[in-house]
Motif scaffolding. Structure first.
Motif, PDB file in Angstrom:
ATOM      1  N   PRO A 170       0.835  -1.208   0.000  1.00 48.80           N
ATOM      2  CA  PRO A 170       0.000   0.000   0.000  1.00 48.80           C
ATOM      3  C   PRO A 170       0.865   1.251   0.000  1.00 48.80           C
ATOM      4  CG  PRO A 170      -0.805  -1.573   1.615  1.00 48.80           C
ATOM      5  CD  PRO A 170       0.527  -2.088   1.137  1.00 48.80           C
ATOM      6  N   ARG A 171       0.630   2.118  -0.984  1.00 50.97           N
ATOM      7  CA  ARG A 171       1.408   3.350  -1.069  1.00 50.97           C
ATOM      8  C   ARG A 171       0.618   4.376  -1.857  1.00 50.97           C
ATOM      9  NH1 ARG A 171       7.441   2.685  -2.911  1.00 50.97           N
ATOM     10  NH2 ARG A 171       7.447   1.674  -0.877  1.00 50.97           N
ATOM     11  N   THR A 172       0.470   5.536  -1.280  1.00 46.97           N
ATOM     12  CA  THR A 172      -0.187   6.629  -1.979  1.00 46.97           C
ATOM     13  C   THR A 172       0.847   7.358  -2.826  1.00 46.97           C
ATOM     14  OG1 THR A 172       0.198   8.093  -0.103  1.00 46.97           O
ATOM     15  CG2 THR A 172      -1.895   6.914  -0.163  1.00 46.97           C
ATOM     16  N   LEU A 173       0.406   8.388  -3.526  1.00 52.38           N
ATOM     17  CA  LEU A 173       1.329   9.168  -4.332  1.00 52.38           C
ATOM     18  C   LEU A 173       2.454   9.709  -3.467  1.00 52.38           C
ATOM     19  CD1 LEU A 173      -0.852  11.292  -6.759  1.00 52.38           C
ATOM     20  CD2 LEU A 173       0.928   9.687  -7.380  1.00 52.38           C
ATOM     21  N   PRO A 174       3.707   9.456  -3.838  1.00 54.59           N
ATOM     22  CA  PRO A 174       4.807   9.999  -3.045  1.00 54.59           C
ATOM     23  C   PRO A 174       4.914  11.502  -3.212  1.00 54.59           C
ATOM     24  CG  PRO A 174       5.644   9.001  -5.043  1.00 54.59           C
ATOM     25  CD  PRO A 174       4.168   8.712  -5.006  1.00 54.59           C
ATOM     26  N   SER A 175       5.392  12.164  -2.178  1.00 55.03           N
ATOM     27  CA  SER A 175       5.590  13.600  -2.273  1.00 55.03           C
ATOM     28  C   SER A 175       6.852  13.883  -3.062  1.00 55.03           C
ATOM     29  CB  SER A 175       5.715  14.198  -0.875  1.00 55.03           C
ATOM     30  OG  SER A 175       6.818  13.624  -0.186  1.00 55.03           O
ATOM     31  N   ALA A 176       6.983  15.110  -3.539  1.00 54.10           N
ATOM     32  CA  ALA A 176       8.204  15.503  -4.220  1.00 54.10           C
ATOM     33  C   ALA A 176       9.333  15.621  -3.195  1.00 54.10           C
ATOM     34  CB  ALA A 176       7.989  16.832  -4.934  1.00 54.10           C
ATOM     35  N   ALA A 177      10.549  15.566  -3.686  1.00 51.74           N
ATOM     36  CA  ALA A 177      11.727  15.712  -2.825  1.00 51.74           C
ATOM     37  C   ALA A 177      12.447  16.995  -3.214  1.00 51.74           C
ATOM     38  CB  ALA A 177      12.647  14.513  -2.977  1.00 51.74           C
ATOM     39  N   THR A 178      12.686  17.868  -2.245  1.00 52.14           N
ATOM     40  CA  THR A 178      13.290  19.173  -2.520  1.00 52.14           C
ATOM     41  C   THR A 178      14.469  19.422  -1.599  1.00 52.14           C
ATOM     42  OG1 THR A 178      11.104  20.042  -3.126  1.00 52.14           O
ATOM     43  CG2 THR A 178      12.843  21.657  -2.726  1.00 52.14           C
ATOM     44  N   ARG A 216      11.093  11.485 -12.294  1.00 46.43           N
ATOM     45  CA  ARG A 216      10.959  11.563 -13.746  1.00 46.43           C
ATOM     46  C   ARG A 216      11.313  12.961 -14.250  1.00 46.43           C
ATOM     47  NH1 ARG A 216       7.866   7.440 -16.168  1.00 46.43           N
ATOM     48  NH2 ARG A 216       6.891   6.014 -14.712  1.00 46.43           N
ATOM     49  N   ALA A 217      11.330  13.936 -13.345  1.00 48.72           N
ATOM     50  CA  ALA A 217      11.581  15.316 -13.760  1.00 48.72           C
ATOM     51  C   ALA A 217      12.288  16.069 -12.642  1.00 48.72           C
ATOM     52  CB  ALA A 217      10.268  16.017 -14.115  1.00 48.72           C
ATOM     53  N   LEU A 218      12.975  17.140 -13.023  1.00 47.57           N
ATOM     54  CA  LEU A 218      13.621  18.043 -12.069  1.00 47.57           C
ATOM     55  C   LEU A 218      13.107  19.458 -12.291  1.00 47.57           C
ATOM     56  CD1 LEU A 218      17.430  17.087 -12.059  1.00 47.57           C
ATOM     57  CD2 LEU A 218      15.674  16.442 -10.397  1.00 47.57           C
ATOM     58  N   THR A 219      12.944  20.184 -11.195  1.00 51.93           N
ATOM     59  CA  THR A 219      12.589  21.597 -11.253  1.00 51.93           C
ATOM     60  C   THR A 219      13.666  22.391 -10.534  1.00 51.93           C
ATOM     61  OG1 THR A 219      10.205  21.197 -11.337  1.00 51.93           O
ATOM     62  CG2 THR A 219      10.916  23.365 -10.574  1.00 51.93           C
ATOM     63  N   ARG A 263      21.796  38.818  -9.295  1.00 54.09           N
ATOM     64  CA  ARG A 263      22.257  38.619  -7.913  1.00 54.09           C
ATOM     65  C   ARG A 263      21.380  37.560  -7.251  1.00 54.09           C
ATOM     66  NH1 ARG A 263      21.964  44.046  -4.994  1.00 54.09           N
ATOM     67  NH2 ARG A 263      20.069  44.219  -6.260  1.00 54.09           N
ATOM     68  N   LEU A 264      21.935  36.376  -7.099  1.00 57.10           N
ATOM     69  CA  LEU A 264      21.187  35.258  -6.538  1.00 57.10           C
ATOM     70  C   LEU A 264      21.183  35.298  -5.019  1.00 57.10           C
ATOM     71  CD1 LEU A 264      22.274  32.200  -8.718  1.00 57.10           C
ATOM     72  CD2 LEU A 264      19.968  33.108  -8.510  1.00 57.10           C
ATOM     73  N   THR A 265      20.017  34.910  -4.458  1.00 59.92           N
ATOM     74  CA  THR A 265      19.928  34.763  -3.001  1.00 59.92           C
ATOM     75  C   THR A 265      19.701  33.317  -2.587  1.00 59.92           C
ATOM     76  OG1 THR A 265      17.538  35.187  -3.017  1.00 59.92           O
ATOM     77  CG2 THR A 265      18.989  37.096  -2.776  1.00 59.92           C
ATOM     78  N   GLY A 266      19.318  32.466  -3.522  1.00 56.12           N
ATOM     79  CA  GLY A 266      19.094  31.076  -3.148  1.00 56.12           C
ATOM     80  C   GLY A 266      18.760  30.197  -4.333  1.00 56.12           C
ATOM     81  N   LEU A 267      18.905  28.864  -4.136  1.00 55.68           N
ATOM     82  CA  LEU A 267      18.589  27.848  -5.140  1.00 55.68           C
ATOM     83  C   LEU A 267      17.718  26.773  -4.502  1.00 55.68           C
ATOM     84  CD1 LEU A 267      22.167  27.038  -6.549  1.00 55.68           C
ATOM     85  CD2 LEU A 267      20.545  28.643  -7.533  1.00 55.68           C
ATOM     86  N   ALA A 268      16.878  26.165  -5.313  1.00 47.49           N
ATOM     87  CA  ALA A 268      16.124  24.989  -4.869  1.00 47.49           C
ATOM     88  C   ALA A 268      16.065  24.005  -6.025  1.00 47.49           C
ATOM     89  CB  ALA A 268      14.718  25.369  -4.424  1.00 47.49           C
ATOM     90  N   LEU A 269      16.286  22.736  -5.724  1.00 42.99           N
ATOM     91  CA  LEU A 269      16.218  21.675  -6.722  1.00 42.99           C
ATOM     92  C   LEU A 269      15.216  20.635  -6.244  1.00 42.99           C
ATOM     93  CD1 LEU A 269      17.497  20.688  -9.409  1.00 42.99           C
ATOM     94  CD2 LEU A 269      19.087  19.344  -8.032  1.00 42.99           C
ATOM     95  N   LYS A 270      14.216  20.359  -7.069  1.00 41.79           N
ATOM     96  CA  LYS A 270      13.130  19.455  -6.679  1.00 41.79           C
ATOM     97  C   LYS A 270      13.016  18.288  -7.657  1.00 41.79           C
ATOM     98  CE  LYS A 270       8.845  20.965  -7.024  1.00 41.79           C
ATOM     99  NZ  LYS A 270       7.561  21.632  -6.679  1.00 41.79           N
ATOM    100  N   GLY A 271      12.967  17.067  -7.115  1.00 43.03           N
ATOM    101  CA  GLY A 271      12.664  15.891  -7.913  1.00 43.03           C
ATOM    102  C   GLY A 271      11.163  15.669  -7.927  1.00 43.03           C
ATOM    103  N   GLU A 272      10.588  15.523  -9.112  1.00 45.45           N
ATOM    104  CA  GLU A 272       9.134  15.406  -9.241  1.00 45.45           C
ATOM    105  C   GLU A 272       8.750  14.117  -9.973  1.00 45.45           C
ATOM    106  OE1 GLU A 272       6.893  19.240  -9.412  1.00 45.45           O
ATOM    107  OE2 GLU A 272       8.559  19.788 -10.719  1.00 45.45           O
ATOM    108  N   ASP A 273       7.444  13.822  -9.931  1.00 45.53           N
ATOM    109  CA  ASP A 273       6.924  12.578 -10.518  1.00 45.53           C
ATOM    110  C   ASP A 273       7.733  11.394 -10.011  1.00 45.53           C
ATOM    111  OD1 ASP A 273       4.843  13.636 -11.894  1.00 45.53           O
ATOM    112  OD2 ASP A 273       5.758  13.518 -13.871  1.00 45.53           O
TER     113      ASP A 273
END
Length: 322
Positions: A170-178, A216-219, A263-273
């Motif tokens: 039993p497993r529901t949709l997994p959340s994204a990882a950021t 399956r994707a990166l943001t 001028r960057l203040t931050g980055l975020a990388l998210k694994g999706e699907d």
């Protein structure tokens, strides 16, 4: 029961299909982005119906409530059910394989139709004259292991013989990882930004591998001084949680941003699907360098598990920190 929804089904519609499945059985395993497994043993007794009848009920409900048709494969194992659902023409239908018929039914199929066999594996098998699942089942398992590799060969040999003891979990949709990084001050240095992105790739890859998931994707999200942000998503060629695959796509996303003097203040990388790592087809690679990278990655993961996640990594990350 293995259920396939239409390709590119919106996530909200996919969630609604999962809810309809839960009305039939309490044991539902989501296989994002558009498939699911259902354990029917208890459901058959509860509803007093056979598997085909429950599949018919599911199709009526998805069509009438969601306007979505589904392909449903029913069999004595995950491999048989998933192989059956893939043999159904779009947009929907039902194919039920009885336990006593499973091995014979599998034997008649082209080898690439067996669930879990990827295109490269099928090509290798065909080169050796193994073009049907029945022929694959007749080949000694040790020979299949030499052709496809140890783990992949054992799995393929077993599944060709109808052996697949995996349960439906039993497993529901997994959340994204950021993973995220906030700079102490506004930064313009492109090399420092790239090193920070590499650090995020390593963190994300380790997180996903520990969770036995693959995206399956990166943001990539960039935050700039003044509160503005830039965000872009791209899909991987195939699901992967390996650092080298994630790094290549992350760098493509960064290049697409076209940074000059922002001028960057931050980055975020998210694994999706995210998908279960066990559901990702194990392709055979003839690239010795890649195979060596994967072996080294597994060794590095063991070191991190024992001594901490920051004790080893790419040199660029440590140069940035020094």
């Amino acid at each position: 029961m293995h259920v396939r929804c239409p390709d590119r089904l919106p996530e909200e519609s996919y969630r609604q299909v999962l809810e309809l499945l839960a009305e039939l059985s309490p044991v539902v395993q989501a296989l994002p982005p558009t498939a699911a497994l259902v354990e029917l043993k208890g459901a058959l007794r509860y509803h007093g119906a056979d598997g085909r009848r429950l599949a018919e009920v599911l199709r009526v409900r998805t069509l009438s409530r969601l306007g979505v048709d589904v392909r449903v494969g029913i069999g004595p194992s995950i491999t048989v059910a998933a192989t059956a659902s893939a043999r159904i023409d779009h947009p929907g239908g039902i194919l039920a394989i009885q336990p006593g018929e499973a091995v014979e039914w599998l034997a008649s199929l082209p080898v690439e139709a067996l669930h879990g066999i990827g295109p490269r594996q099928a090509e290798i098998l065909r080169d050796y004259g193994i073009h049907r699942v029945g022929l694959l089942a007749a080949v000694p398992p040790a020979t299949v292991q030499r052709l496809l590799g140890g783990r992949a060969g054992r799995t393929a040999a077993d599944r060709a013989r109808g052996i697949d003891p995996r349960p439906v979990v039993p497993r529901t949709l997994p959340s994204a990882a950021t993973v995220r990084h906030t700079f102490d001050h506004h930064i313009l240095d492109g090399a420092a930004v790239r090193a920070t992105l590499l650090d995020l790739v390593v963190q994300l890859g380790l997180l996903l591998r520990r969770r036995d998931q693959a995206p399956r994707a990166l943001t990539l999200t960039l935050r700039f001084a003044g509160g503005t942000r830039w965000e872009k998503t791209r899909r991987l060629r195939e699901p992967s949680a390996h650092d080298d695959d994630l790094r290549a796509l992350a760098y493509q996303l960064m290049d697409a941003a076209g940074l000059q003097r922002g001028r960057l203040t931050g980055l975020a990388l998210k694994g999706e699907d995210l998908v279960d790592a066990g559901q990702v087809a194990q392709q055979i690679s003839l690239d010795d360098a890649r195979e060596a990278q994967l072996v080294a990655e597994a060794a590095v993961d063991r070191i991190r598990d024992k001594f901490g996640s920051r004790v080893i990594g790419p040199a660029a990350i440590f140069r940035r920190a020094s």
